[in-house]
Write a protein that holds these residues in place. Structure first.
Motif, PDB file in Angstrom:
ATOM      1  N   VAL A 439       1.153  -1.328  -0.033  1.00 39.26           N
ATOM      2  CA  VAL A 439      -0.013   0.022  -0.016  1.00 39.26           C
ATOM      3  C   VAL A 439       0.758   1.160  -0.081  1.00 39.26           C
ATOM      4  CG1 VAL A 439      -0.384   0.173   2.563  1.00 39.26           C
ATOM      5  CG2 VAL A 439      -2.263   1.057   1.138  1.00 39.26           C
ATOM      6  N   THR A 440       0.376   2.180  -0.680  1.00 40.29           N
ATOM      7  CA  THR A 440       1.268   3.532  -0.660  1.00 40.29           C
ATOM      8  C   THR A 440      -0.038   4.628  -0.477  1.00 40.29           C
ATOM      9  OG1 THR A 440       0.627   4.179  -2.866  1.00 40.29           O
ATOM     10  CG2 THR A 440       2.436   2.708  -2.513  1.00 40.29           C
ATOM     11  N   GLU A 441       0.520   5.579  -0.190  1.00 45.04           N
ATOM     12  CA  GLU A 441      -0.526   7.009   0.153  1.00 45.04           C
ATOM     13  C   GLU A 441      -1.621   7.179  -1.011  1.00 45.04           C
ATOM     14  OE1 GLU A 441       1.161  10.887   0.403  1.00 45.04           O
ATOM     15  OE2 GLU A 441       3.012   9.771   0.332  1.00 45.04           O
ATOM     16  N   ASP A 442      -1.044   6.741  -2.010  1.00 44.43           N
ATOM     17  CA  ASP A 442      -1.935   6.860  -3.499  1.00 44.43           C
ATOM     18  C   ASP A 442      -2.785   5.866  -3.471  1.00 44.43           C
ATOM     19  OD1 ASP A 442      -0.832   9.367  -4.054  1.00 44.43           O
ATOM     20  OD2 ASP A 442       0.827   8.479  -5.076  1.00 44.43           O
ATOM     21  N   ILE A 464     -11.960   3.914   7.544  1.00 44.74           N
ATOM     22  CA  ILE A 464     -10.698   2.549   7.488  1.00 44.74           C
ATOM     23  C   ILE A 464      -9.588   3.162   8.044  1.00 44.74           C
ATOM     24  CG2 ILE A 464      -9.448   1.166   6.045  1.00 44.74           C
ATOM     25  CD1 ILE A 464     -11.974   1.343   3.945  1.00 44.74           C
ATOM     26  N   PRO A 465      -8.823   2.686   8.909  1.00 49.62           N
ATOM     27  CA  PRO A 465      -7.714   3.311   9.589  1.00 49.62           C
ATOM     28  C   PRO A 465      -6.566   3.439   8.468  1.00 49.62           C
ATOM     29  CG  PRO A 465      -7.985   1.047  10.568  1.00 49.62           C
ATOM     30  CD  PRO A 465      -9.069   1.450   9.542  1.00 49.62           C
ATOM     31  N   ILE A 466      -5.876   4.534   8.592  1.00 50.63           N
ATOM     32  CA  ILE A 466      -4.703   4.482   7.891  1.00 50.63           C
ATOM     33  C   ILE A 466      -3.714   3.549   8.169  1.00 50.63           C
ATOM     34  CG2 ILE A 466      -2.728   6.168   7.106  1.00 50.63           C
ATOM     35  CD1 ILE A 466      -5.418   7.277   6.351  1.00 50.63           C
ATOM     36  N   PRO A 467      -3.184   2.620   7.235  1.00 57.35           N
ATOM     37  CA  PRO A 467      -2.161   1.610   7.582  1.00 57.35           C
ATOM     38  C   PRO A 467      -0.984   2.258   8.384  1.00 57.35           C
ATOM     39  CG  PRO A 467      -2.768   1.402   5.229  1.00 57.35           C
ATOM     40  CD  PRO A 467      -3.343   2.624   5.738  1.00 57.35           C
ATOM     41  N   GLN A 468      -0.839   1.466   9.644  1.00 62.70           N
ATOM     42  CA  GLN A 468       0.058   1.989  10.532  1.00 62.70           C
ATOM     43  C   GLN A 468       1.460   2.669   9.872  1.00 62.70           C
ATOM     44  OE1 GLN A 468       1.413  -0.244  13.897  1.00 62.70           O
ATOM     45  NE2 GLN A 468       0.384   1.337  15.179  1.00 62.70           N
ATOM     46  N   LEU A 476      -2.176  11.419   6.498  1.00 58.84           N
ATOM     47  CA  LEU A 476      -3.451  11.666   7.463  1.00 58.84           C
ATOM     48  C   LEU A 476      -4.485  11.120   6.697  1.00 58.84           C
ATOM     49  CD1 LEU A 476      -2.430  15.288   9.008  1.00 58.84           C
ATOM     50  CD2 LEU A 476      -2.270  13.140  10.148  1.00 58.84           C
ATOM     51  N   ASP A 477      -4.698  11.167   5.494  1.00 60.28           N
ATOM     52  CA  ASP A 477      -5.862  10.993   4.785  1.00 60.28           C
ATOM     53  C   ASP A 477      -5.519  10.114   3.518  1.00 60.28           C
ATOM     54  OD1 ASP A 477      -8.535  10.933   4.115  1.00 60.28           O
ATOM     55  OD2 ASP A 477      -8.633  12.927   3.423  1.00 60.28           O
ATOM     56  N   MET A 478      -6.622   9.186   3.119  1.00 64.43           N
ATOM     57  CA  MET A 478      -6.359   8.314   1.982  1.00 64.43           C
ATOM     58  C   MET A 478      -7.703   8.461   1.278  1.00 64.43           C
ATOM     59  SD  MET A 478      -3.849   5.280   2.928  1.00 64.43           S
ATOM     60  CE  MET A 478      -3.838   4.599   1.515  1.00 64.43           C
ATOM     61  N   LEU A 479      -7.874   7.870   0.080  1.00 69.39           N
ATOM     62  CA  LEU A 479      -9.339   7.748  -0.201  1.00 69.39           C
ATOM     63  C   LEU A 479      -9.630   6.272  -0.033  1.00 69.39           C
ATOM     64  CD1 LEU A 479     -11.349   8.599  -2.127  1.00 69.39           C
ATOM     65  CD2 LEU A 479     -10.513   7.683  -4.031  1.00 69.39           C
ATOM     66  N   ARG A 480     -11.050   6.225   0.767  1.00 74.19           N
ATOM     67  CA  ARG A 480     -11.341   4.918   1.210  1.00 74.19           C
ATOM     68  C   ARG A 480     -12.615   4.960   0.714  1.00 74.19           C
ATOM     69  NH1 ARG A 480      -9.363   7.086   6.929  1.00 74.19           N
ATOM     70  NH2 ARG A 480      -9.049   9.001   5.854  1.00 74.19           N
ATOM     71  N   ILE A 481     -13.086   3.609   0.402  1.00 72.19           N
ATOM     72  CA  ILE A 481     -14.441   3.426   0.036  1.00 72.19           C
ATOM     73  C   ILE A 481     -14.744   2.142   0.454  1.00 72.19           C
ATOM     74  CG2 ILE A 481     -13.790   4.375  -2.015  1.00 72.19           C
ATOM     75  CD1 ILE A 481     -13.969   1.987  -3.902  1.00 72.19           C
ATOM     76  N   SER A 482     -16.418   2.030   0.817  1.00 71.73           N
ATOM     77  CA  SER A 482     -16.958   1.006   1.362  1.00 71.73           C
ATOM     78  C   SER A 482     -18.306   0.993   1.253  1.00 71.73           C
ATOM     79  CB  SER A 482     -16.898   0.930   3.147  1.00 71.73           C
ATOM     80  OG  SER A 482     -17.583   1.867   3.588  1.00 71.73           O
ATOM     81  N   ASP A 483     -19.086  -0.124   1.524  1.00 69.55           N
ATOM     82  CA  ASP A 483     -20.548  -0.141   1.671  1.00 69.55           C
ATOM     83  C   ASP A 483     -21.157   0.003   2.897  1.00 69.55           C
ATOM     84  OD1 ASP A 483     -19.657  -2.757   2.429  1.00 69.55           O
ATOM     85  OD2 ASP A 483     -20.683  -3.867   0.922  1.00 69.55           O
ATOM     86  N   GLY A 484     -20.367   0.497   3.885  1.00 66.68           N
ATOM     87  CA  GLY A 484     -20.565   0.615   5.258  1.00 66.68           C
ATOM     88  C   GLY A 484     -20.917   2.078   5.399  1.00 66.68           C
ATOM     89  N   ARG A 485     -21.231   2.270   6.574  1.00 63.05           N
ATOM     90  CA  ARG A 485     -21.421   3.927   7.308  1.00 63.05           C
ATOM     91  C   ARG A 485     -20.149   4.163   7.781  1.00 63.05           C
ATOM     92  NH1 ARG A 485     -24.787   4.188  11.158  1.00 63.05           N
ATOM     93  NH2 ARG A 485     -24.528   1.862  11.886  1.00 63.05           N
ATOM     94  N   MET A 486     -20.253   5.654   8.252  1.00 57.34           N
ATOM     95  CA  MET A 486     -19.084   6.226   9.284  1.00 57.34           C
ATOM     96  C   MET A 486     -19.811   6.953  10.210  1.00 57.34           C
ATOM     97  SD  MET A 486     -16.186   8.674   7.728  1.00 57.34           S
ATOM     98  CE  MET A 486     -17.291  10.275   7.282  1.00 57.34           C
ATOM     99  N   SER A 487     -19.139   7.113  11.222  1.00 54.53           N
ATOM    100  CA  SER A 487     -19.663   8.096  12.204  1.00 54.53           C
ATOM    101  C   SER A 487     -19.875   9.431  11.712  1.00 54.53           C
ATOM    102  CB  SER A 487     -18.792   7.990  13.676  1.00 54.53           C
ATOM    103  OG  SER A 487     -19.067   9.029  14.498  1.00 54.53           O
ATOM    104  N   GLY A 488     -20.716  10.122  11.884  1.00 58.37           N
ATOM    105  CA  GLY A 488     -20.990  11.413  11.666  1.00 58.37           C
ATOM    106  C   GLY A 488     -19.716  12.449  12.498  1.00 58.37           C
ATOM    107  N   THR A 489     -19.175  11.976  13.402  1.00 58.28           N
ATOM    108  CA  THR A 489     -18.082  12.384  13.926  1.00 58.28           C
ATOM    109  C   THR A 489     -16.829  12.460  13.333  1.00 58.28           C
ATOM    110  OG1 THR A 489     -17.684  10.997  15.403  1.00 58.28           O
ATOM    111  CG2 THR A 489     -19.192  12.309  16.366  1.00 58.28           C
ATOM    112  N   ALA A 490     -16.624  11.670  12.517  1.00 60.89           N
ATOM    113  CA  ALA A 490     -15.290  11.261  11.751  1.00 60.89           C
ATOM    114  C   ALA A 490     -15.115  12.246  10.403  1.00 60.89           C
ATOM    115  CB  ALA A 490     -15.219   9.884  11.419  1.00 60.89           C
TER     116      ALA A 490
END
Ligand code: FES
Length: 602
Positions: A439-442, A464-468, A476-490
């Protein structure tokens, strides 16, 4: 005849008058066992939904609120009668609180319908409770007055304000990246939720409170924003009691009459202007689809279209920097709705019986000498438009949702990268911090099997957490995609709610593989899997073949969802996809079908 008896006496042609009277008198005997007089029972009966639970700190003030509502009801000549329903907290509901939202909505609907109440005050606050109550209240269609428990106060760590749960995540990310140690994180933990009440940022609970005000169902100055522990919150509760009695003297106050398409358009405008939680999109769709005359007239595209016209005005975490108490002190929803006035349908009705325009007219904004730091003007927004966006493409033909305003790396809003795929949450937990992970930041982090059926209740695992190993390099950020939800606080550049979900055997998202190229172009509202159509079709056919073979000798607990018992069985058979609200098909106004019949058995 005492009023309580009258309420218990619906005209039932199949029951003779004598029998009916006998039944009603028996009913009144039992209510008298609680000590009520005929005189008290002659009053309008206002139910109060008690959602106190020792497992729900967001509702810790409910006993006090009930007392205040009762005061308002009694002062207005009504008889308050409280009764319990399910209460759901985010942290203590397994597998997810969302899995139980529809159950709570059924409980709410049936208890309102079943009991002899003229109107009901519904006390909710934590993320799923307000949507569940609005869904149930609209379906029951007796006059209802929502009452929000209110946000918690912010805490303080070494002079910096903190609040659940945006700061939980940022401190956790710092801890994972090695920036703070275990003692630091434990001391932060003491301050993140310093009082009872709902999360103090623009998370799902705050969003749903503001959206409920946008629907015209709350007192505007304090109803959505007054802190749970404030005296203002108790006055809001007293007023809710008064409003419930007053509603009975007015026409067209049942929710299916009071709420119109315009009310919902106003609510979506508010959602966009506050940079609200992506969860609210799912909840609002479920609420809308409970309303017989509005269902089907608003869909995900409507949210995106309204977003294009609506600037982000409220500077609260996670899109901005502040807390709900700041929003309240800056004038709250009243100030925001005055600011949004040119974008609102002012003829939408409110719980007072007045139109929204009349309410705003009688409370001019110029009398509120608040700073424009928290609630920006239309000319000086935090973000010009499209706080929440909806993307489409071969990987999400029914849509995917992103809180674009919470992106921490805006370059990712236009990005092409290689997929790094995790098949489910267990796979994610096993490999995300593997030093050998390719994995890379891209890269684009892809998490499958967290959709409505794939992981019942569509957990908030989309952050999805950024790989350690990347976190430690300062990513600090990467493009992340899923069929789930995310907390509104995130926050982050995160695409959610991909529909159809990966558990659907026809889903293109279900066959994304590591190394595939994924294109995200927010400007063009596009999310696409850059793989030849023939190859996609081949993968889908192969997956179906595998699933069919596996079904034949699948051991427990891998039983077919159609054979599963209890609420889980009902949920898996009936829940619809996220672009429809994740409601049960049979609960929607049109009683449509439930989930796809082509979902992989899990
Ligand atoms: Fe209840 Fe956040 S956990 S609102």
């Amino acid at each position: 005849m005492p009023r309580f008896v009258a309420v218990l006496a619906p005209e039932t042609p199949s029951v003779s008058i004598n029998n009916a009277e006998k039944v009603h008198i028996v009913h009144s005997v039992f209510i008298k066992a609680l000590g009520y007089s005929d005189s008290a029972l002659s009053s309008p009966i206002i139910g109060i939904i008690n959602t106190y639970s020792s497992f729900n700190p967001c509702h810790s003030n409910v006993p006090q609120l009930i007392e205040s509502v009762k005061r308002g009801v009694l002062a207005s000549g009504g008889l308050p009668v409280d009764f319990p329903t399910i209460s759901i907290h985010e942290s203590f509901a397994s597998p997810t609180s969302m899995y139980l939202r529809n159950l709570m909505s059924m409980d709410t609907e049936e208890m309102i319908k079943a009991q002899p109440v003229d109107a009901v005050v519904m006390i909710g606050g934590c993320d799923k409770t307000v949507p569940a109550q609005l869904m149930g209240g609209i379906s029951a269609n007796k006059p209802v007055v929502p009452l929000i428990t209110g946000p918690m106060m912010p805490g303080s760590v070494q002079g910096s304000r903190v609040g659940a749960c945006t700061d939980c995540r940022s401190y956790w990310a710092k801890y994972r990246a090695g920036g703070i140690d275990v003692e630091d994180i434990m001391s932060v933990n003491e301050e993140l939720a310093p009082t009872g009440g709902t999360c103090g940022v623009m998370g799902t609970a705050s969003t749903m409170a503001c959206v409920t005000a946008g629907l015209g169902l709350l007192e505007l100055r304090a109803g959505a924003t007054a802190a749970a522990v404030s005296s203002a919150r108790l006055r809001v509760a007293e007023q809710a009691g008064r409003n419930a009695v007053a509603m009975l003297t007015k026409d067209q106050m049942k929710p299916q009459d009071l709420l119109t398409r315009e009310s919902f358009i106003n609510a979506i405008t508010v959602l966009q202007a506050i940079g609200g939680s992506t969860n609210a999109v799912v909840h609002l769709l479920a609420i809308i689809n409970r309303h017989p005359r509005v269902a089907g007239t608003i869909d995900l595209k409507t949210f995106d279209e309204i977003g294009k016209k609506t600037p982000l005005l409220v500077d609260l975490k996670p899109s901005g920097d502040n807390y709900m108490t700041d929003f309240h002190n800056a004038g709250g929803m009243l100030a925001l709705l005055h600011t949004l006035r040119p974008l609102l349908h002012l003829d939408a009705k409110t719980i007072t019986g007045q139109t929204l325009g009349e309410v705003l007219e009688s409370t001019p904004f110029k009398t509120f000498p608040y700073s424009r730091q928290i609630i920006r003007s239309l000319d000086d927004p935090l973000h010009p438009a499209s706080s929440l966006v909806v993307l489409y493409g071969n990987v999400c033909p029914n849509g995917a949702v992103m809180k674009a305003s919470a992106s921490k790396n805006r370059k990712l809003l236009h990005h092409r990268g290689s997929a790094c795929v995790f098949e489910d949450t267990a796979d994610l937990a096993r490999r995300i911090d593997d030093p050998d992970l390719e994995v890379t930041e891209d890269s684009v982090l892809v998490l499958k099997s967290i959709g409505p059926v794939g992981n019942p209740g569509m957990p908030e695992a989309g952050l999805i957490p950024i790989p350690q190993k990347l976190g430690r390099k300062g990513v600090l950020d990467m493009l992340r995609i899923s069929d789930g939800r995310m907390s509104g606080t995130a926050g982050g550049t995160i695409l959610l709610h991909i529909s159809p979900e990966s558990a659907d055997l026809d889903s293109v998202f279900g066959v994304v593989q590591t190394g595939d190229k994924i294109v995200c172009d927010v400007e063009r509202r596009l999310l696409s899997l850059d793989v030849e159509q023939d190859e996609i079709a081949r993968r889908i056919a192969e997956r179906k073949q595998r699933a069919q073979t596996a079904t034949h000798d699948r051991p427990e607990p891998w039983i077919d969802r159609h054979d599963r018992r209890g609420y889980r069985g009902l949920y898996e058979r009936e829940v619809n996809q996220s672009h429809l609200g994740c409601d049960f098909g049979f609960l929607t106004a049109n009683g449509g079908p439930g989930g796809s019949k082509n979902i992989e058995s899990r």
